[in-house]
Design a protein around this motif. Structure first.
Motif, PDB file in Angstrom:
ATOM      1  N   GLN A 110      65.988 -69.597  15.544  1.00 22.70           N
ATOM      2  CA  GLN A 110      65.325 -70.346  16.616  1.00 22.70           C
ATOM      3  C   GLN A 110      66.149 -71.602  16.893  1.00 22.70           C
TER       4      GLN A 110
ATOM      5  N   GLY B  30      56.997 -69.405   9.736  1.00 21.50           N
ATOM      6  CA  GLY B  30      58.417 -69.516   9.383  1.00 21.50           C
ATOM      7  C   GLY B  30      58.550 -69.586   7.876  1.00 21.50           C
TER       8      GLY B  30
ATOM      9  N   SER C  29      61.933 -70.679  20.527  1.00 20.37           N
ATOM     10  CA  SER C  29      60.840 -70.717  19.565  1.00 20.37           C
ATOM     11  C   SER C  29      60.022 -69.445  19.800  1.00 20.37           C
ATOM     12  N   THR C  30      59.724 -68.716  18.741  1.00 17.71           N
ATOM     13  CA  THR C  30      58.945 -67.475  18.937  1.00 17.71           C
ATOM     14  C   THR C  30      57.551 -67.806  19.459  1.00 17.71           C
ATOM     15  N   ASN C  31      57.003 -68.968  19.066  1.00 20.68           N
ATOM     16  CA  ASN C  31      55.684 -69.347  19.597  1.00 20.68           C
ATOM     17  C   ASN C  31      55.756 -69.572  21.111  1.00 20.68           C
TER      18      ASN C  31
ATOM     19  N   ARG D  25      54.166 -78.503  13.231  1.00 17.23           N
ATOM     20  CA  ARG D  25      52.954 -79.227  13.599  1.00 17.23           C
ATOM     21  C   ARG D  25      53.295 -80.666  13.956  1.00 17.23           C
TER      22      ARG D  25
ATOM     23  N   GLY E  94      52.265 -68.661  14.498  1.00 16.28           N
ATOM     24  CA  GLY E  94      53.711 -68.651  14.223  1.00 16.28           C
ATOM     25  C   GLY E  94      53.976 -68.988  12.772  1.00 16.28           C
TER      26      GLY E  94
ATOM     27  N   PHE F  43      61.065 -77.402  13.541  1.00 24.04           N
ATOM     28  CA  PHE F  43      61.116 -76.562  12.340  1.00 24.04           C
ATOM     29  C   PHE F  43      62.522 -75.985  12.237  1.00 24.04           C
TER      30      PHE F  43
ATOM     31  N   PHE G 279      58.520 -65.703  12.960  1.00 23.98           N
ATOM     32  CA  PHE G 279      57.822 -64.719  13.802  1.00 23.98           C
ATOM     33  C   PHE G 279      56.462 -65.238  14.224  1.00 23.98           C
TER      34      PHE G 279
ATOM     35  N   ASP H 261      50.841 -75.703   4.868  1.00 29.51           N
ATOM     36  CA  ASP H 261      52.200 -75.678   4.310  1.00 29.51           C
ATOM     37  C   ASP H 261      52.159 -74.914   2.994  1.00 29.51           C
TER      38      ASP H 261
HETATM   39  C1  BTN Z   1      55.140 -76.700  10.239  1.00 25.38           C
HETATM   40  O1  BTN Z   1      55.732 -76.614   9.156  1.00 25.38           O
HETATM   41  O2  BTN Z   1      54.756 -77.786  10.701  1.00 25.38           O
HETATM   42  C2  BTN Z   1      54.875 -75.433  10.999  1.00 25.38           C
HETATM   43  C3  BTN Z   1      56.135 -74.657  11.209  1.00 25.38           C
HETATM   44  C4  BTN Z   1      55.931 -73.352  11.965  1.00 25.38           C
HETATM   45  C5  BTN Z   1      57.229 -72.638  12.205  1.00 25.38           C
HETATM   46  C6  BTN Z   1      57.049 -71.305  12.855  1.00 25.38           C
HETATM   47  S1  BTN Z   1      58.544 -70.382  12.886  1.00 25.38           S
HETATM   48  C7  BTN Z   1      57.867 -69.247  13.979  1.00 25.38           C
HETATM   49  C8  BTN Z   1      57.040 -70.031  14.977  1.00 25.38           C
HETATM   50  N1  BTN Z   1      57.862 -70.522  16.049  1.00 25.38           N
HETATM   51  C9  BTN Z   1      57.927 -71.852  16.064  1.00 25.38           C
HETATM   52  O3  BTN Z   1      58.559 -72.526  16.894  1.00 25.38           O
HETATM   53  N2  BTN Z   1      57.190 -72.356  15.076  1.00 25.38           N
HETATM   54  C10 BTN Z   1      56.567 -71.316  14.291  1.00 25.38           C
END
Ligand code: BTN
Length: 334
Positions: A116, A212, A92-94, A122, A210, A127, A137, A180
């Protein structure tokens, strides 16, 4: 910058044109042999480079491998603000950027992954982040803000991503509070903002934003459980360069908002794009659901709802679902 990255940056600037090996070598203060080796390494990474005797090297216009150079090309004056790393795959980039933040990475560090394996959303959800069809990213910020105000960064990111989607893909994007993004009734983008506290100062140590974006539709489409909700910006493959431009456009806009965070320049566009306002919704809290009407979004980006019993509440986080409108009575009668 390592030679490979510098050669790619030079070729990217002149994409579709030939650059002679000697000109490249002189520009980068390296030998022609070092340039040749860098080109070979770039080809191994998948970049499509044509080498012609007496002409030099040309990064083909159709070459579409995501790279820091490709993103930086679209950042213009802002390129120096960010330190971008692109990896083929990460969990996960986060998560990965939070580790870097803990080790002192500077504000403006950006981690991009083509795939990923444990992309996070959330509320502890995952994701879906397959190779090739999306951009994933995270950006590291070190704001001097309370945790409350840091919530504004998510709203700024949502507006930045909407505007970037419109600028690059020409698609109208709207926001479902909190973060979203929807295009044509389907979710195309999710944002996960996470932070860490500095125990000594009692303030925020860092924030990782983060983002996506589902850019293209995978062959076979989304998995069964996502099919009804998830969408992509393009039905087929995305045009060359779209991913790099999208990332650059989000970063540029988000940074502009971040610099003026306390003025909240993103608040009016956030409200304008929020499609929940005026809708009947279910507010989800744990395993409970309460019926309400979404009335407004306040200056703290909280969703103002009025429950069926008349009580008004300001939600700063959580999950809200749109309730389908009932058909007007008699609508089914001839
Ligand atoms: C959501 O829809 O609940 C939030 C999704 C966030 C996804 C992004 S992708 C880059 C960053 N790395 C992750 O693991 N999550 C965010």
């Amino acid at each position: 910058m390592e030679i490979k990255g510098a050669v790619l940056a030079a070729l990217e600037q002149e994409k579709g044109q030939f650059l002679s090996g000697s000109a490249l070598a002189a520009q980068l203060f390296v030998s022609r042999n070092a340039v040749w080796k860098a080109v070979k390494a770039l080809e191994e990474d998948g970049h499509r480079i044509q080498a012609v005797t007496n002409k030099g090297y040309c990064l083909l216009a159709e070459s579409d491998i995501l790279s820091a150079a490709a993103i930086e090309k679209h950042l213009g004056d802002r390129a120096g603000t960010f330190k971008i790393e692109v990896v083929k795959q990460t969990t996960s980039t986060n998560t990965a950027l939070k580790h870097k933040a803990g080790r002192g990475a500077p504000e403006g560090t950006v981690l991009v992954a083509e795939e990923q394996t444990e992309g996070r959303g959330r509320q502890g959800r995952s994701f879906y982040s397959p190779d090739d069809t999306g951009v994933y990213f995270s950006l590291l910020l070190r704001p001097r803000l309370s945790a409350m105000d840091a919530a504004l960064i998510t709203a700024a990111a949502a507006v930045a991503a909407c505007e970037a989607i419109e600028a690059v893909a020409g698609k109208q994007a709207s926001i479902k509070w909190v973060n979203d993004l929807f295009v044509g009734g389907k979710k195309v983008c999710g944002i996960l903002t996470e932070g860490a506290f500095d125990m000594e100062s009692g303030g925020l140590d860092y924030v990782v934003v983060g983002i996506g974006i589902n850019v293209a539709l995978q062959r076979g489409g989304f998995p069964e459980d996502l099919r009804d909700v998830a969408g992509a910006l393009y039905e087929g493959a995305a045009p060359v360069g779209v991913k790099a431009r999208l990332i650059a456009e989000v970063l540029k806009r988000l940074w502009q908002f971040y610099e003026k965070l306390s003025d909240k320049p993103f608040l009016t566009p956030y409200k304008k794009r929020s499609f929940l306002i005026g809708q009947d919704v279910d507010v989800l809290a744990g395993d409970k659901t309460r019926k309400a009407r979404a009335m407004d979004i306040d200056d703290g980006c909280r969703l103002i709802v009025q429950y069926d019993d008349g009580l008004i509440d300001a939600l700063s986080s959580g999950e809200v679902r749109v309730r389908p409108r009932k058909a007007p009575s008699g609508a089914d009668k001839k």
